[in-house]
Each structure stands twice: as C-alpha cells, then as structure tokens.
Design an enzyme around this catalytic site. Structure first.
Site, PDB file in Angstrom:
ATOM      1  N   GLU A 196       1.258  -0.771  -0.012  1.00  0.00           N
ATOM      2  CA  GLU A 196       0.089   0.189   0.338  1.00  0.00           C
ATOM      3  C   GLU A 196       0.566   0.889  -0.361  1.00  0.00           C
ATOM      4  O   GLU A 196       2.167   1.494   0.476  1.00  0.00           O
ATOM      5  CB  GLU A 196      -1.592   0.207   1.638  1.00  0.00           C
TER       6      GLU A 196
ATOM      7  N   CYS B  98       4.171   8.943   0.628  1.00  0.00           N
ATOM      8  CA  CYS B  98       4.194   8.011   1.861  1.00  0.00           C
ATOM      9  C   CYS B  98       4.483   6.061   0.792  1.00  0.00           C
ATOM     10  O   CYS B  98       4.099   5.469   0.828  1.00  0.00           O
ATOM     11  CB  CYS B  98       3.268   7.763   3.131  1.00  0.00           C
TER      12      CYS B  98
ATOM     13  N   CYS C 144       6.491  -6.591   7.870  1.00  0.00           N
ATOM     14  CA  CYS C 144       7.639  -5.863   8.532  1.00  0.00           C
ATOM     15  C   CYS C 144       8.066  -7.427   9.197  1.00  0.00           C
ATOM     16  O   CYS C 144       6.239  -7.968  10.236  1.00  0.00           O
ATOM     17  CB  CYS C 144       7.189  -4.971   9.384  1.00  0.00           C
TER      18      CYS C 144
ATOM     19  N   CYS D 149       6.317  -4.343  15.557  1.00  0.00           N
ATOM     20  CA  CYS D 149       5.302  -3.427  17.222  1.00  0.00           C
ATOM     21  C   CYS D 149       3.877  -3.932  17.717  1.00  0.00           C
ATOM     22  O   CYS D 149       3.403  -3.802  16.751  1.00  0.00           O
ATOM     23  CB  CYS D 149       5.823  -2.075  16.451  1.00  0.00           C
TER      24      CYS D 149
ATOM     25  N   SER E 293      11.963   6.498   7.713  1.00  0.00           N
ATOM     26  CA  SER E 293      11.528   7.024   9.290  1.00  0.00           C
ATOM     27  C   SER E 293      12.076   5.482   9.406  1.00  0.00           C
ATOM     28  O   SER E 293      11.514   4.235   9.240  1.00  0.00           O
ATOM     29  CB  SER E 293       9.734   6.452   9.344  1.00  0.00           C
TER      30      SER E 293
ATOM     31  N   HIS F 173       8.489   6.519  20.383  1.00  0.00           N
ATOM     32  CA  HIS F 173       7.282   5.723  21.073  1.00  0.00           C
ATOM     33  C   HIS F 173       7.319   5.475  22.603  1.00  0.00           C
ATOM     34  O   HIS F 173       6.629   5.527  22.909  1.00  0.00           O
ATOM     35  CB  HIS F 173       6.739   4.803  20.521  1.00  0.00           C
TER      36      HIS F 173
ATOM     37  N   ASN G  62      -3.617   5.441  15.724  1.00  0.00           N
ATOM     38  CA  ASN G  62      -4.137   4.802  14.794  1.00  0.00           C
ATOM     39  C   ASN G  62      -5.245   3.660  15.430  1.00  0.00           C
ATOM     40  O   ASN G  62      -4.164   2.513  15.132  1.00  0.00           O
ATOM     41  CB  ASN G  62      -4.111   4.620  13.238  1.00  0.00           C
TER      42      ASN G  62
ATOM     43  N   CYS H  55      -0.239   2.813   8.527  1.00  0.00           N
ATOM     44  CA  CYS H  55       0.065   1.379   7.957  1.00  0.00           C
ATOM     45  C   CYS H  55      -0.538   0.443   8.575  1.00  0.00           C
ATOM     46  O   CYS H  55      -0.509  -0.635   9.376  1.00  0.00           O
ATOM     47  CB  CYS H  55       1.816   1.043   9.383  1.00  0.00           C
TER      48      CYS H  55
HETATM   49  N1  SAH Z   1       9.163   1.014  10.452  1.00  0.00           N
HETATM   50  C1  SAH Z   1       9.654   1.960  10.625  1.00  0.00           C
HETATM   51  C2  SAH Z   1       9.032   2.673   9.200  1.00  0.00           C
HETATM   52  C3  SAH Z   1       7.060   2.535   8.993  1.00  0.00           C
HETATM   53  S1  SAH Z   1       5.731   2.801   9.955  1.00  0.00           S
HETATM   54  C4  SAH Z   1       9.506   2.535  11.504  1.00  0.00           C
HETATM   55  O1  SAH Z   1       8.927   2.442  12.610  1.00  0.00           O
HETATM   56  O2  SAH Z   1       9.209   4.326  11.516  1.00  0.00           O
HETATM   57  C5  SAH Z   1       6.024   4.397   9.794  1.00  0.00           C
HETATM   58  C6  SAH Z   1       5.384   5.442  11.153  1.00  0.00           C
HETATM   59  O3  SAH Z   1       3.736   5.017  11.549  1.00  0.00           O
HETATM   60  C7  SAH Z   1       5.874   4.438  12.430  1.00  0.00           C
HETATM   61  O4  SAH Z   1       6.299   5.957  13.132  1.00  0.00           O
HETATM   62  C8  SAH Z   1       4.991   4.073  13.397  1.00  0.00           C
HETATM   63  O5  SAH Z   1       5.017   3.812  14.739  1.00  0.00           O
HETATM   64  C9  SAH Z   1       4.065   4.401  13.084  1.00  0.00           C
HETATM   65  N2  SAH Z   1       2.467   3.769  12.984  1.00  0.00           N
HETATM   66  C10 SAH Z   1       2.070   2.729  13.010  1.00  0.00           C
HETATM   67  N3  SAH Z   1       1.211   2.021  13.638  1.00  0.00           N
HETATM   68  C11 SAH Z   1       0.412   3.157  13.956  1.00  0.00           C
HETATM   69  C12 SAH Z   1      -0.986   3.317  14.491  1.00  0.00           C
HETATM   70  N4  SAH Z   1      -1.765   2.386  15.721  1.00  0.00           N
HETATM   71  N5  SAH Z   1      -1.269   5.011  15.031  1.00  0.00           N
HETATM   72  C13 SAH Z   1      -0.215   5.943  15.050  1.00  0.00           C
HETATM   73  N6  SAH Z   1       1.078   5.035  14.408  1.00  0.00           N
HETATM   74  C14 SAH Z   1       1.943   4.321  13.637  1.00  0.00           C
END
Ligand code: SAH
Length: 346
Positions: free
Chosen positions: A89, A102, A109, A113, A193, A218, A292, A335
């Site tokens: 996406e 983006c 992945c 997380c 990122s 975070h 989100n 994401c």
């Molecule tokens: N793997 C990389 C890039 C992808 S995530 C990274 O970790 O930075 C892009 C951003 O969206 C990251 O800051 C991630 O932590 C955030 N993200 C992922 N899921 C999310 C969610 N449910 N709500 C808000 N931010 C989120």
C-alpha cells in the site's frame, strides 16, 4: 516472475543492448524511457520487434494499481499489486506546497511493534529498488495522467516495512530516485522512518546520505519501549540516541522523533519530562501522533486534550514538538491497515 528493468542500473543497459544485438545508443533510449515511467510497449522510439523481445524476459514497472481510495480530506490510498500478486500500500498526502508519497519498503514487516498493523503476519519479503521506485512511477502517472509530469514532490519511507531492514535495496532506490534521469527528488525532500536499527543509522550517514532521519521512538525510557517495541530489546535508548547524534554530526540535519500517544502507556507528564530530556542538546523535533487504533491490538489512543497538554509540557521543558494532523483515517490510513483489510476480505 519477469526481471524488472527498474532494478537495473545505467551500465546494465549497455550490457542488455549488446545481448540483444543492438547498437550502444539503444541502451540510453531504453534506460531513459523506463526510468521516466514508461512501460515497454510505450517505448516507441525502438522497434516493435525489439519491444517484443524485451518483454519475453523483462517488465519495466512491475507495480500496478489494484485499488484506489480517496479520503474526504483529499488523501489518496493505493493498494498496489506486484508481479507475484502480493499487495502493498501507499498513501499520497496533498499539501499546499506539493504532494508527499508514503512508500512501503517491504511486504509485511518483522519488527513486531505492538501498535502496528504492518507486522501482523510477519515479513513476507523485501521489495526491490525497482519495486519501490515503481510505486512512485505508477502513482505519479495515475495522478497526472501522463508518464512525464512530476506530481510527487516529497517522499517519506513510512509505509509498511522497516526500511533499514532492507538496507541495500532502499539505498539503491534512494540513489535512483534522486537522479535527474528519473524523478530527481532532492534528498532534502526525502524522509526515512526507522524503528531504530542502530548500526544501519550510522551506515546511512557513512554512506553519504543526508535525507531526513525520522525515529519511531514512542517511549522515553527502555522499560516502556520494551513493552511496545521488540527492537528495544536489541538496542537500548542510549545507543539509539547516540546513533542519531552521529547522524546529525555527519549530515547537519535535524532529527525527527515520532511519538504515537497510547493511553496509559506513554502519555503521562512524567513521560513528557523524560522525552524532552532525552532529545535535548542537539537539533530535534518531536511529532506527536494520535494512535490510529488497530482492531487486532488492544491499545487505545490518548484523548485530544491530553495530547495538547503533553505537547505543552514538552515545550515547557524546552523541546520542539508538534501534533501530526491525522489524515486519511476514514480509508484505513495507518500503516498496514489497508493491506490487512484486503487480505481478510479476499
Ligand atoms: N518501520 C518504520 C516505518 C514504518 S511505520 C518505522 O518504524 O518507523 C511509520 C510510522 O507509523 C512509524 O512511526 C510507526 O511507529 C507509526 N505507526 C504504526 N502504526 C501506527 C498506529 N496504529 N498509529 C499511529 N502510528 C502508527
């Protein structure tokens, strides 16, 4: 799967022309056409016969648009299909100064997380440099209606996947996309990122890149970070912050920290105090993101009032912070959300 011409480099096209029994200048013609976004059938300054021969073994851009969603706020979300039918996406955000895309760097992945939908099914595979570039070229064409107009002005590597876990292909992509032969986007307009793969952050600086480095932080202490990010077990915050200082020293670029606010997990005033201290002493900026919510995860977003109060606290302690506008929430903008929805419905 056919080989992808966007995965090649300029010099590879010389070898290709030779292999096909063509004069050397054909190499330049094919290279320019492919990297400007044309498909093989559209390279009309070479013969049909040669196009057919090329198509037996190659595809130019392997990325096609599978589905497109438009949010009320103008945000576009694309589900893109790859040659092996995997879906990735990408999102396009429109601002006054231009359009930011983006991009995804992996299918799935493996960082796992707790709040992120991208890793729900683990890592499927890396994207090649040509596939990442193909995302932009496909979307750029969809928006502009032609291959040569340049609608995309900024890039963020913030879609699905961990870009530094696919280092070779991602840096190859960066070299290609900054070249005037393709989109010629300046490093100043590109952000990467990462959840914090410390050795790769240093390598990025050592390899001469000066794109904006964005860290998905975070949490302001190791204990909290370990609760929500597996990567915190491999690299502690001290080594992560040291790596960002190293990046700043080499590139002169301010480091951006992403901080998704999760109710009862990382959103107290004590957390704000720790966070401000952690990123002090060199040029940094904190982006506060309202979480989100992802149905599969039991994490709740911090309410608006507390996010504003948290931002005020950060500023009181001397940090630079802003609250990220949440765009595209009505189209599964976060994401991995869209890919998961499409997987479930298929
Ligand atoms: N793997 C990389 C890039 C992808 S995530 C990274 O970790 O930075 C892009 C951003 O969206 C990251 O800051 C991630 O932590 C955030 N993200 C992922 N899921 C999310 C969610 N449910 N709500 C808000 N931010 C989120």
């Amino acid at each position: 799967m056919k080989k992808c011409l966007l995965d090649l480099h300029r010099e590879d096209f010389d070898a290709l022309a030779e292999k096909l029994g063509q004069p050397k200048y054909r190499a330049g013609q094919i290279y320019s056409a492919v990297f400007s976004g044309l498909q093989i059938d559209e390279i009309t300054n070479i013969s049909k016969q040669l196009r057919e021969k090329l198509k037996e073994e190659y595809v130019a851009n392997p990325v096609t648009i599978y589905k497109k969603f438009e949010s009320k706020d103008g945000t576009l979300k694309y589900a893109l299909k790859l040659q092996d039918d995997e879906i990735i996406e990408c999102v396009v955000l429109s601002y006054k100064y231009g359009r930011t895309i983006c991009l995804s760097t992996q299918v799935g992945c493996r960082m796992g997380c707790a709040f992120c939908a991208s890793g729900l099914n683990g890592l499927i595979r890396n994207l090649s440099s040509g596939e990442i570039l193909g995302e932009i070229l496909a979307v750029n064409r969809d928006i502009s209606g032609g291959a040569t107009e340049r609608e995309i002005t900024n890039i963020v590597l913030m879609g699905s996947g961990e870009p530094l876990d696919n280092y070779e292909n991602v840096t190859d992509f960066l070299r290609k996309v900054t070249s005037p032969d393709t989109l010629g986007i300046s490093q100043r307009n590109i952000s990467l990122s990462t959840c914090g793969l410390v050795p790769k952050i240093k390598q990025l600086a050592d390899d001469g890149f000066s794109i904006t480095l964005t860290i998905s932080l975070h949490a302001p202490n190791d204990e909290t970070r370990k609760q929500i990010m597996k990567v915190a077990n491999a690299y502690d915050l001290k080594s992560l912050i040291d790596a960002t200082k190293y990046y700043f020293k080499k590139t002169g670029r301010r480091v951006v920290f992403e901080y998704a606010m999760i109710s009862g997990v990382n959103d107290s005033f004590e957390h704000a105090k720790q966070l401000a201290k952690l990123v002090s002493g060199y040029p940094t900026h904190i982006n506060l993101i309202p979480l989100n919510s992802v149905k599969e995860k039991n994490l709740i977003a911090t309410n608006k009032k507390q996010i504003y109060a948290f931002k005020d606290k950060l500023e009181e302690y001397g940090a630079s912070a802003s609250i990220r506008r949440s765009l595209g929430a009505d189209i599964e903008g976060a994401c991995g959300q869209l890919r998961n929805k499409l997987l479930k419905n298929s």
